[in-house]
Enzyme design. Sequence first.
Site, PDB file in Angstrom:
ATOM      1  N   CYS A 117       0.864  -0.995  -0.123  1.00 23.94           N
ATOM      2  CA  CYS A 117      -0.007   0.086  -0.042  1.00 23.94           C
ATOM      3  C   CYS A 117       0.893   1.126  -0.096  1.00 23.94           C
ATOM      4  O   CYS A 117       0.371   2.426  -0.405  1.00 23.94           O
ATOM      5  CB  CYS A 117      -0.896  -0.059   1.270  1.00 23.94           C
ATOM      6  N   HIS A 257      -3.845   7.019   2.063  1.00 19.56           N
ATOM      7  CA  HIS A 257      -4.260   5.799   1.675  1.00 19.56           C
ATOM      8  C   HIS A 257      -5.609   5.288   2.169  1.00 19.56           C
ATOM      9  O   HIS A 257      -6.122   5.658   3.426  1.00 19.56           O
ATOM     10  CB  HIS A 257      -3.152   4.697   2.281  1.00 19.56           C
ATOM     11  N   ASN A 287      -9.926  -0.385  -1.072  1.00 24.43           N
ATOM     12  CA  ASN A 287      -8.818  -0.081  -1.077  1.00 24.43           C
ATOM     13  C   ASN A 287      -8.117  -0.801  -2.281  1.00 24.43           C
ATOM     14  O   ASN A 287      -8.055  -2.193  -2.416  1.00 24.43           O
ATOM     15  CB  ASN A 287      -8.151  -1.101   0.095  1.00 24.43           C
TER      16      ASN A 287
END
Length: 330
Positions: A117, A257, A287
Site C-alpha cells: 500500500c 491511503h 482499497n
Amino acid sequence: MTSKITAAITAVGGYVPEDRLTNSDLEKMVDTNDEWIRLRTGIEERRIQKGEGLATSDMIVPAVRQLCEKRGIDPSEIECMIVGTVTGDYPFPATANVVCDKLGAKNAWGFDLSAACSGFLYALTTGAALIESGRYKKVVVVGADKMSSIIDYQDRNTCIIFGDGAGAVLLEPSQSGCGVLDSVLKSDGSGRKYLRTDAGGSLLPTSHETVDAKQHYVHQEGAAVYKYAVKGMAEAVEELMERNHLKAEDIAWLVPHQANIRIIESTAQRAGISMDKVMLNIAKYGNTTAGTLPLCLWDWESKLKKGDHLVLAAFGGGFTWGATLIKWGH
Ligand code: UT7
C-alpha cells in the site's frame, strides 16, 4: 545562481474498471452486511477488472495514455517508468516493461517496486530523486493493483476491503520550488506476519498443495494491522510536518491511503486537519493498494491550486509506511 531542481507533478492519469462489486453483492457471497462494511470501513463499492487476458498493465496503460494526452506528450518521450504494485502481470518480467511495450514508450527504462500500500509513496520518492539528480526530465510514477486477482471471495476478512485500479503521475523538473519536497519513509519487516501472501515466492513455490491450501490469497490480521496503521500514519505525518515547519492550517489537503475510514479520521485528527481537507474516495473504490493515492490525486486534480501543500500518507504490507510533502505546481 540556479535554484534547486525539484520534481513537479505536471499531469495525473487514472483508470478504474467499469464493473462494480457492491456491499449488497458481497452479502450474497459471504456472511456480511452492508451496514457492517460501511460503519467499519467506509466502503460502499469497489471496481473489479473482469475479462480474460486482462491484467494490471491493462489498467495502467489507459491511465498513462491519459496523462500523456493531458500534457501533450508522446509516450516515446517518457524516460523512466516506475510501477508500484504487488499484483504485476507476471512474477517476471516487470509490469513496467509490459506497460512501456503496450504504450510505445520505446525510449524508457523502468522497473516495478514492491511496497504494497506504500508502493506509490516509495515510487514517487524514487522517481523524484531521478529528476532531482538532473539526469531525467520525464519520469512516470504509477501505483496500480488488481487486488481481485489475489483475493479469496470466500474470506470476509479481506474480500470486503479490496478493489482494482491504477493511477499515474508525470514528474518533470521545476525550479519554482514546487513538486515533491520531502518524504518520511519507513519499513519494518517484522510486520510481515500480519499481512502477506504465503505462497508463490521462493520460500514456498507454487504447488498443488499451496493452491489447495489457498496460500496464494491475501492473508490479513486486520485488527493488528489497524493498530499499527493508525500509529504509523499519524507519526509519519507528524514528523513530516514538524521538520518542514508546517502547521495544520498550512496544509491544503491530506491525501491518505484509503484502507479504512476510521484510520483516515484518526490520522487527520492527530494532525489537526479537518475532514473537509481530506481526500476520500474509499466509498467508491475501496482499497486499491498502491492505486489509492494517485487515484485520489486524479479525482481531486481540478480542485488543486498552484502552491497548495499536500501531505500524502500510507501504511501497508511489509510493514511499509510513510508520508510525502508536495507543493502543487500547476
Ligand atoms: O491497506 C493495507 C493496510 N490494511 C489496513 O490498514 C486494514 C486495517 N484493518 C482494518 O481496516 C480492520 O481491521 C478491518 C476492516 C479489516 C476489520 O475491522 P475490525 O473492526 O478490526 O473488525 P474485527 O476483525 O476486529 O472483527 C470485529 C467483529 C468480529 O466479530 P466478533 O468476534 O466481535 O463477534 C468479526 O468476526 O466483526 C466480525 N467481522 C465481520 N462481520 C461482518 C469481521 N469481518 C466481518 C465482515 N462482516 N466482513
